[in-house]
Scaffold this motif. Structure first.
Motif, short mmCIF file in Angstrom:
data_model
loop_
_atom_site.label_atom_id
_atom_site.label_comp_id
_atom_site.label_asym_id
_atom_site.label_seq_id
_atom_site.Cartn_x
_atom_site.Cartn_y
_atom_site.Cartn_z
N TRP A 91 -8.53 4.79 -0.86
CA TRP A 91 -9.26 4.59 0.39
C TRP A 91 -8.38 4.05 1.51
O TRP A 91 -8.82 3.92 2.64
N HIS B 55 -13.76 9.82 1.25
CA HIS B 55 -12.47 9.23 0.87
C HIS B 55 -12.15 9.59 -0.57
O HIS B 55 -13.01 9.51 -1.45
N TYR C 189 -16.23 6.97 -1.84
CA TYR C 189 -14.85 7.09 -2.34
C TYR C 189 -14.89 7.70 -3.73
O TYR C 189 -15.64 7.26 -4.60
#
Length: 201
Positions: A111, A128, A101
């Motif tokens: 996310w 993400h 992420y």
């Protein structure tokens, strides 16, 4: 293992019951908590959840501010909070399964989009972000772009010039023999995967 939280919160619990989590779907958890008791009053992402209860793992992830304010990498070996540029080495040589992420705002749960997507092979590769959502790509695509961008900027050509090319920059591209790298990068202009690569390099 079918959601971000199942990899990020990898602990096991003594007793679990079946239920449906608004984030990760059908799952096992020691308990399920009403969504409104977990999220704040200014929560605006109801369109990204599918239900009104959260499992234990999702609650633990939600309440840990580090997952909101940091970029992170999660594998079967644990979680690391990273700077965006630290993602490059892993993306070039990943271990599966993983969740990565990347945040620019350090303020929201980026996310949430694609929460049920984790990377389990080089063919389906998820990154993400809180700036271009959950990017679905492949390892070969990411590797090729990372290699091309890093080669160009190692020759002291600013990466910002690659998307807003001028005559002087193109002369440098020709001078250093970077036509193939330039061609590849231009093919991905205005795509989420290139935006991610530009952010981490």
């Amino acid at each position: 293992m079918r959601s971000v939280s199942s990899l990020v919160i990898s602990k096991t619990y003594e007793k679990e019951i079946e239920g449906v989590c608004a984030l990760c779907g059908p799952t096992l958890s020691p308990a399920f908590y009403p969504l409104e008791e977990v999220v704040s009053d200014n929560f605006v992402y109801y369109n990204k959840v599918r239900g009104n209860k959260l499992c234990q793992r999702c609650v633990e992830m939600w309440r840990d501010d580090r997952f909101r304010r940091s970029s992170f990498l999660a594998t079967s070996n644990g979680v690391m909070f990273i700077k965006p540029k630290e993602a490059v080495q892993f993306l070039l040589s990943p271990t599966y399964p993983f969740v990565i992420y990347l945040t620019k705002t350090y303020k929201k749960q980026g996310w949430l989009e694609g929460f049920r997507n984790i990377s389990v092979s080089s063919n389906i590769f998820y990154i993400h972000t809180d700036f271009v959502g959950c990017v679905q790509t492949t390892w070969e695509e990411v590797k090729s772009l990372l290699t091309a961008v890093e080669k160009v900027i190692s020759n002291k050509i600013p990466k910002t010039r690659l998307v807003s090319m001028d005559v002087n920059t193109y002369k440098k591209i020709l001078e250093f023999g970077l036509e193939e790298e330039y061609k590849l990068i231009r093919e991905y202009t205005n795509t989420p995967v290139l935006e991610v690569v530009m952010y981490v390099t």
